[in-house]
Design a protein around this motif. Structure first.
Motif, mmCIF file in Angstrom:
data_model
loop_
_atom_site.group_PDB
_atom_site.id
_atom_site.type_symbol
_atom_site.label_atom_id
_atom_site.label_comp_id
_atom_site.label_asym_id
_atom_site.label_seq_id
_atom_site.Cartn_x
_atom_site.Cartn_y
_atom_site.Cartn_z
ATOM 1 N N ILE A 179 0.839 -1.196 0.000
ATOM 2 C CA ILE A 179 0.000 0.000 0.000
ATOM 3 C C ILE A 179 0.875 1.246 0.000
ATOM 4 N N GLU A 180 0.527 2.177 -0.858
ATOM 5 C CA GLU A 180 1.190 3.481 -0.878
ATOM 6 C C GLU A 180 0.302 4.512 -0.196
ATOM 7 N N ASN A 181 0.916 5.389 0.580
ATOM 8 C CA ASN A 181 0.177 6.559 1.048
ATOM 9 C C ASN A 181 -0.161 7.395 -0.181
ATOM 10 N N HIS A 182 -1.436 7.580 -0.441
ATOM 11 C CA HIS A 182 -1.863 8.082 -1.745
ATOM 12 C C HIS A 182 -3.174 8.821 -1.605
ATOM 13 N N GLY A 183 -3.451 9.702 -2.549
ATOM 14 C CA GLY A 183 -4.719 10.406 -2.576
ATOM 15 C C GLY A 183 -5.854 9.501 -3.011
ATOM 16 N N VAL A 184 -7.054 10.078 -3.103
ATOM 17 C CA VAL A 184 -8.239 9.295 -3.430
ATOM 18 C C VAL A 184 -9.151 10.096 -4.352
ATOM 19 N N SER A 185 -9.786 9.396 -5.280
ATOM 20 C CA SER A 185 -10.792 10.013 -6.142
ATOM 21 C C SER A 185 -12.083 10.172 -5.350
ATOM 22 N N MET A 186 -12.575 11.399 -5.293
ATOM 23 C CA MET A 186 -13.794 11.681 -4.558
ATOM 24 C C MET A 186 -15.026 11.335 -5.408
ATOM 25 N N PRO A 187 -16.177 11.152 -4.770
ATOM 26 C CA PRO A 187 -17.397 10.823 -5.526
ATOM 27 C C PRO A 187 -17.727 11.819 -6.627
ATOM 28 N N ASP A 188 -17.309 13.094 -6.450
ATOM 29 C CA ASP A 188 -17.596 14.098 -7.480
ATOM 30 C C ASP A 188 -16.543 14.136 -8.577
ATOM 31 N N GLY A 189 -15.573 13.215 -8.521
ATOM 32 C CA GLY A 189 -14.541 13.144 -9.554
ATOM 33 C C GLY A 189 -13.284 13.932 -9.238
ATOM 34 N N SER A 190 -13.280 14.724 -8.180
ATOM 35 C CA SER A 190 -12.088 15.489 -7.805
ATOM 36 C C SER A 190 -11.070 14.577 -7.120
ATOM 37 N N TRP A 191 -9.847 15.091 -6.972
ATOM 38 C CA TRP A 191 -8.758 14.321 -6.356
ATOM 39 C C TRP A 191 -8.417 14.936 -5.008
ATOM 40 N N ASN A 192 -8.407 14.126 -3.965
ATOM 41 C CA ASN A 192 -8.138 14.607 -2.615
ATOM 42 C C ASN A 192 -6.901 13.905 -2.065
ATOM 43 N N MET A 193 -5.834 14.684 -1.831
ATOM 44 C CA MET A 193 -4.607 14.096 -1.305
ATOM 45 C C MET A 193 -4.743 13.720 0.170
ATOM 46 N N ASN A 194 -5.642 14.383 0.894
ATOM 47 C CA ASN A 194 -5.785 14.124 2.319
ATOM 48 C C ASN A 194 -6.742 12.942 2.526
ATOM 49 N N SER A 195 -6.253 11.760 2.247
ATOM 50 C CA SER A 195 -7.065 10.544 2.260
ATOM 51 C C SER A 195 -6.770 9.705 3.510
ATOM 52 N N PHE A 196 -7.469 8.603 3.647
ATOM 53 C CA PHE A 196 -7.223 7.681 4.759
ATOM 54 C C PHE A 196 -5.770 7.234 4.787
ATOM 55 N N SER A 197 -5.227 6.849 3.630
ATOM 56 C CA SER A 197 -3.885 6.270 3.588
ATOM 57 C C SER A 197 -2.778 7.298 3.699
ATOM 58 N N SER A 198 -3.104 8.594 3.589
ATOM 59 C CA SER A 198 -2.055 9.610 3.671
ATOM 60 C C SER A 198 -1.635 9.904 5.108
ATOM 61 N N ASN A 199 -2.231 9.193 6.047
ATOM 62 C CA ASN A 199 -1.893 9.326 7.462
ATOM 63 C C ASN A 199 -1.070 8.114 7.887
ATOM 64 N N GLY A 200 0.179 8.352 8.270
ATOM 65 C CA GLY A 200 1.079 7.252 8.590
ATOM 66 C C GLY A 200 0.627 6.411 9.760
ATOM 67 N N THR A 201 0.024 7.032 10.748
ATOM 68 C CA THR A 201 -0.462 6.286 11.910
ATOM 69 C C THR A 201 -1.555 5.303 11.502
ATOM 70 N N ARG A 202 -2.543 5.803 10.761
ATOM 71 C CA ARG A 202 -3.648 4.936 10.332
ATOM 72 C C ARG A 202 -3.148 3.783 9.468
ATOM 73 N N LEU A 203 -2.288 4.098 8.496
ATOM 74 C CA LEU A 203 -1.857 3.067 7.560
ATOM 75 C C LEU A 203 -0.973 2.030 8.241
ATOM 76 N N SER A 204 -0.091 2.454 9.113
ATOM 77 C CA SER A 204 0.766 1.489 9.809
ATOM 78 C C SER A 204 -0.052 0.591 10.725
ATOM 79 N N GLN A 205 -1.116 1.123 11.307
ATOM 80 C CA GLN A 205 -1.984 0.308 12.157
ATOM 81 C C GLN A 205 -2.697 -0.761 11.339
ATOM 82 N N VAL A 206 -3.140 -0.407 10.141
ATOM 83 C CA VAL A 206 -3.770 -1.386 9.254
ATOM 84 C C VAL A 206 -2.805 -2.517 8.937
ATOM 85 N N LEU A 207 -1.560 -2.156 8.620
ATOM 86 C CA LEU A 207 -0.563 -3.168 8.269
ATOM 87 C C LEU A 207 -0.237 -4.057 9.463
ATOM 88 N N ALA A 208 -0.207 -3.463 10.645
ATOM 89 C CA ALA A 208 0.068 -4.252 11.844
ATOM 90 C C ALA A 208 -1.066 -5.231 12.119
#
Length: 310
Positions: A179-208
């Motif tokens: 998994i890469e810390n990465h942005g997400v396509s929003m429902p309206d088609g825009s791109w949002n860099m501040n996504s779930f995976s862009s947070n190191g704490t959240r993503l590392s917890q998922v991997l753990a």
């Protein structure tokens, strides 16, 4: 259908006439020892404009940049798809130029952290064909996006489930799913860099929590959004199978403006990381080619795996 096509290609031999492809002594030394790869997104403008073709990527990496490992991007394949004959052409090109296929970065195949179970299952299934392509090309991994919409707890639970399922499939093929810390396509088609995976704490917890031998991380220096990038790299390094060395701009000394490469590589050098580091230039101010060369030079300058001239 993909499996039957791959079976067909394994039966039908394709003879490749190797002309003028002998490695120089310096290339022979660099290829196995230096784990620097080239992320295809560095050349996305050239490919999308038609100035360069996806099939030419291995040649460009080797001949123009002296890089003998490549990371493909699924959306840069024609129509975001492929068939067995196309994959064979790509594989032949890698063999001709002595290039290692390391990864396919998979985009636009659904959110693996989707909190709607049916949508989550569809997203998992959409990634299977890219696992099959990666296996055929001899890659080490596929890169996925770990996002979804909902509470952190709900997205995390869905993502853990998806990563375990994909990890099981990858294990059968001798691959990793990272998994890469990465942005997400929003429902309206825009791109949002501040996504779930862009947070190191959240993503590392998922991997753990996923705790799967075939699941890992691909920290990108430039995609942590509002989260501190140095903390993010520190969070993900224990799970890292690869690293994306992102650059945008350079100062007069050739240093990256947005990232302190010495500081970030001090962490990499102190870790047990032993994977590929991908050159990923995504900026402007210099050409794609110049940006790739300057990013590669920074990796060579600060990564202690690279022998330094005396």
């Amino acid at each position: 259908m993909m499996k039957s096509l791959l079976l067909y290609m394994s039966i039908v031999s394709i003879i490749w006439i190797n002309t003028g492809c002998t490695l120089t002594k310096s290339e022979e030394k660099q290829q196995p020892d230096v784990k620097i790869s080239l992320a295809e997104w560095s050349l996305h403008r050239a490919i999308k404009s038609g100035k360069m073709d996806n099939l030419d990527f291995p040649r460009v990496a080797a001949q123009e940049f002296g890089i003998y490992a490549v990371e493909y991007v699924s959306q840069l394949f024609p129509d975001n798809n492929y068939d067995a004959a196309y994959l064979q052409q790509l594989k032949d090109s890698c063999e001709r130029y002595h290039v290692k296929s390391t990864m396919i970065m998979v985009d636009h195949e659904g959110n693996l952290g989707d909190t709607t179970e049916v949508a989550r299952q569809i997203a998992v299934q959409n990634h299977v064909k890219w696992l099959e392509a990666a296996e055929f090309l001899g890659c080490l991994s596929i890169r996925v996006n770990g996002n979804g919409f909902g509470t952190d707890e709900d997205v995390s639970a869905a993502l853990v489930k998806s990563m375990r399922e994909l990890g099981d499939l990858a294990k059968e093929k001798g691959l990793m799913v990272i998994i890469e810390n990465h942005g997400v396509s929003m429902p309206d088609g825009s791109w949002n860099m501040n996504s779930f995976s862009s947070n190191g704490t959240r993503l590392s917890q998922v991997l753990a929590i996923a705790n799967h031998p075939n699941v890992g991380a691909l920290p990108d220096f430039g995609n942590f959004a509002d989260y501190d990038k140095y903390q993010g790299v520190k969070d993900l390094l224990p799970y890292s199978f690869g690293i994306s060395a992102k650059t945008f701009r350079f100062d007069e000394n050739g240093e990256a403006v947005e990232t302190d490469y010495k500081r970030i590589f001090d962490m990499v050098n102190a870790s047990n990381f032993d994977g590929y580091i991908g050159v990923e230039f995504e900026g402007d101010g210099v050409s794609e080619h110049e940006g790739i060369k300057m990013t590669k030079a920074l990796i060579e300058k600060y990564w202690d795996r690279i022998p330094k001239e005396q």
